[in-house]
Scaffold this motif. Structure first.
Motif, PDB file in Angstrom:
ATOM      1  N   LEU A  70       0.852  -1.176   0.000  1.00 20.19           N
ATOM      2  CA  LEU A  70       0.000   0.000   0.000  1.00 20.19           C
ATOM      3  C   LEU A  70       0.889   1.228   0.000  1.00 20.19           C
ATOM      4  O   LEU A  70       1.923   1.239   0.669  1.00 20.19           O
ATOM      5  N   CYS A  71       0.490   2.263  -0.725  1.00 17.33           N
ATOM      6  CA  CYS A  71       1.273   3.488  -0.753  1.00 17.33           C
ATOM      7  C   CYS A  71       0.350   4.693  -0.759  1.00 17.33           C
ATOM      8  O   CYS A  71      -0.579   4.774  -1.564  1.00 17.33           O
ATOM      9  N   VAL A  72       0.620   5.621   0.157  1.00 21.13           N
ATOM     10  CA  VAL A  72      -0.063   6.908   0.214  1.00 21.13           C
ATOM     11  C   VAL A  72       1.035   7.961   0.328  1.00 21.13           C
ATOM     12  O   VAL A  72       1.821   7.931   1.279  1.00 21.13           O
ATOM     13  N   GLY A  73       1.091   8.855  -0.636  1.00 20.09           N
ATOM     14  CA  GLY A  73       2.149   9.856  -0.625  1.00 20.09           C
ATOM     15  C   GLY A  73       3.507   9.176  -0.685  1.00 20.09           C
ATOM     16  O   GLY A  73       3.761   8.343  -1.549  1.00 20.09           O
ATOM     17  N   ARG A  74       4.361   9.495   0.257  1.00 19.96           N
ATOM     18  CA  ARG A  74       5.704   8.902   0.308  1.00 19.96           C
ATOM     19  C   ARG A  74       5.801   7.835   1.390  1.00 19.96           C
ATOM     20  O   ARG A  74       6.868   7.530   1.893  1.00 19.96           O
ATOM     21  N   HIS A  75       4.639   7.283   1.780  1.00 24.08           N
ATOM     22  CA  HIS A  75       4.580   6.252   2.821  1.00 24.08           C
ATOM     23  C   HIS A  75       4.125   4.943   2.195  1.00 24.08           C
ATOM     24  O   HIS A  75       3.004   4.862   1.686  1.00 24.08           O
ATOM     25  N   CYS A  76       4.963   3.936   2.252  1.00 18.54           N
ATOM     26  CA  CYS A  76       4.643   2.636   1.657  1.00 18.54           C
ATOM     27  C   CYS A  76       4.663   1.555   2.736  1.00 18.54           C
ATOM     28  O   CYS A  76       5.573   1.523   3.570  1.00 18.54           O
ATOM     29  N   LEU A  77       3.664   0.698   2.703  1.00 16.83           N
ATOM     30  CA  LEU A  77       3.599  -0.462   3.591  1.00 16.83           C
ATOM     31  C   LEU A  77       3.798  -1.711   2.748  1.00 16.83           C
ATOM     32  O   LEU A  77       3.119  -1.884   1.720  1.00 16.83           O
ATOM     33  N   ILE A  78       4.713  -2.570   3.177  1.00 19.63           N
ATOM     34  CA  ILE A  78       4.907  -3.877   2.553  1.00 19.63           C
ATOM     35  C   ILE A  78       4.615  -4.905   3.639  1.00 19.63           C
ATOM     36  O   ILE A  78       5.419  -5.124   4.546  1.00 19.63           O
ATOM     37  N   PHE A  79       3.415  -5.486   3.578  1.00 17.00           N
ATOM     38  CA  PHE A  79       2.929  -6.396   4.611  1.00 17.00           C
ATOM     39  C   PHE A  79       3.099  -7.827   4.131  1.00 17.00           C
ATOM     40  O   PHE A  79       2.499  -8.239   3.141  1.00 17.00           O
ATOM     41  N   GLN A  80       3.903  -8.598   4.853  1.00 15.51           N
ATOM     42  CA  GLN A  80       4.196  -9.990   4.505  1.00 15.51           C
ATOM     43  C   GLN A  80       3.089 -10.884   5.068  1.00 15.51           C
ATOM     44  O   GLN A  80       3.198 -11.453   6.143  1.00 15.51           O
ATOM     45  N   LEU A  81       2.024 -11.016   4.296  1.00 14.10           N
ATOM     46  CA  LEU A  81       0.820 -11.700   4.743  1.00 14.10           C
ATOM     47  C   LEU A  81       1.060 -13.150   5.165  1.00 14.10           C
ATOM     48  O   LEU A  81       0.484 -13.614   6.146  1.00 14.10           O
ATOM     49  N   LEU A  82       1.895 -13.859   4.424  1.00 11.03           N
ATOM     50  CA  LEU A  82       2.108 -15.280   4.729  1.00 11.03           C
ATOM     51  C   LEU A  82       2.868 -15.492   6.035  1.00 11.03           C
ATOM     52  O   LEU A  82       2.826 -16.577   6.612  1.00 11.03           O
ATOM     53  N   HIS A  83       3.557 -14.466   6.509  1.00 15.03           N
ATOM     54  CA  HIS A  83       4.336 -14.578   7.744  1.00 15.03           C
ATOM     55  C   HIS A  83       3.732 -13.746   8.869  1.00 15.03           C
ATOM     56  O   HIS A  83       4.328 -13.627   9.945  1.00 15.03           O
TER      57      HIS A  83
END
Length: 194
Positions: A70-83
């Motif tokens: 997910l990215c909003v502006g200059r903030h990005c989330l990389i969520f490792q769903l499987l872990h």
């Protein structure tokens, strides 16, 4: 299961994006709270770049979605769903907010995979191809809107997205992909393009 979170800057085309890479539900809640706080004036029309990744399968059986970006502006989330230790309710509410527009090329396919694999629904998707066709009639979407030199190396694109520890190349790829989707969506939806 131990969860890890780290924050790293990712540079792209003169921008510096803050990428939060995590398998922690609590870190996801914190990231969402930061977005609500930073963008409180835009919550009625928030634009969010969304992408998912999974380990490629060379059989009929598809691997489950491994990452949500997910990215909003200059903030990005990389969520490792499987872990992940858990998928927070705050994430489900964020994705299900009808006032938010989740953008990407083929975003509905990504939303369908997210729902199928993790029972998480995305309420309001906007496909960048359709937005560009409506507003531009240009086939080279990313370059025509942003001038972006987006490289997608095959070895990274087809890599092990289900790994518990992502490589720096994977993090950069995942972050930049979501950021470019956000930035193109922002330009197309707000009319902020040349």
């Amino acid at each position: 299961m131990a969860t890890e979170t780290y924050v790293t800057p990712v540079a792209f085309e003169g921008y510096v994006i803050t990428a939060t890479v995590t398998s922690s539900g609590k870190a996801v809640e914190d990231w969402i709270q930061e977005i609500y706080s930073s963008y409180h004036r835009l919550l009625h029309k928030l634009i969010v770049g969304l992408d998912v990744e999974w380990r490629p399968s060379y059989s009929r059986v598809q691997n489950r979605v491994a990452l949500l970006q997910l990215c909003v502006g200059r903030h990005c989330l990389i969520f490792q769903l499987l872990h992940a230790d858990y998928i927070p309710e705050a994430l489900e509410e964020f994705l299900d907010d009808p006032d938010f527009r989740f953008v990407d090329v083929g975003v509905q396919d990504d939303a369908d995979r997210l729902s199928q694999d993790h029972d998480v629904d995305v309420a309001n998707t906007e496909d960048l191809r359709q937005l560009a066709a409506d507003g531009f009639h240009m086939p080279a979407l990313r370059q025509s809107v942003m001038g972006a030199n987006l490289q997608k190396p095959h070895r990274v694109r087809m890599g092990p997205w289900d790994a518990s520890c992502l490589s720096q190349e994977q993090i950069e790829y995942a972050c930049i992909d979501a950021f470019v989707s956000f930035e193109i969506g922002r330009k197309l939806l707000t009319g902020d393009y040349p």
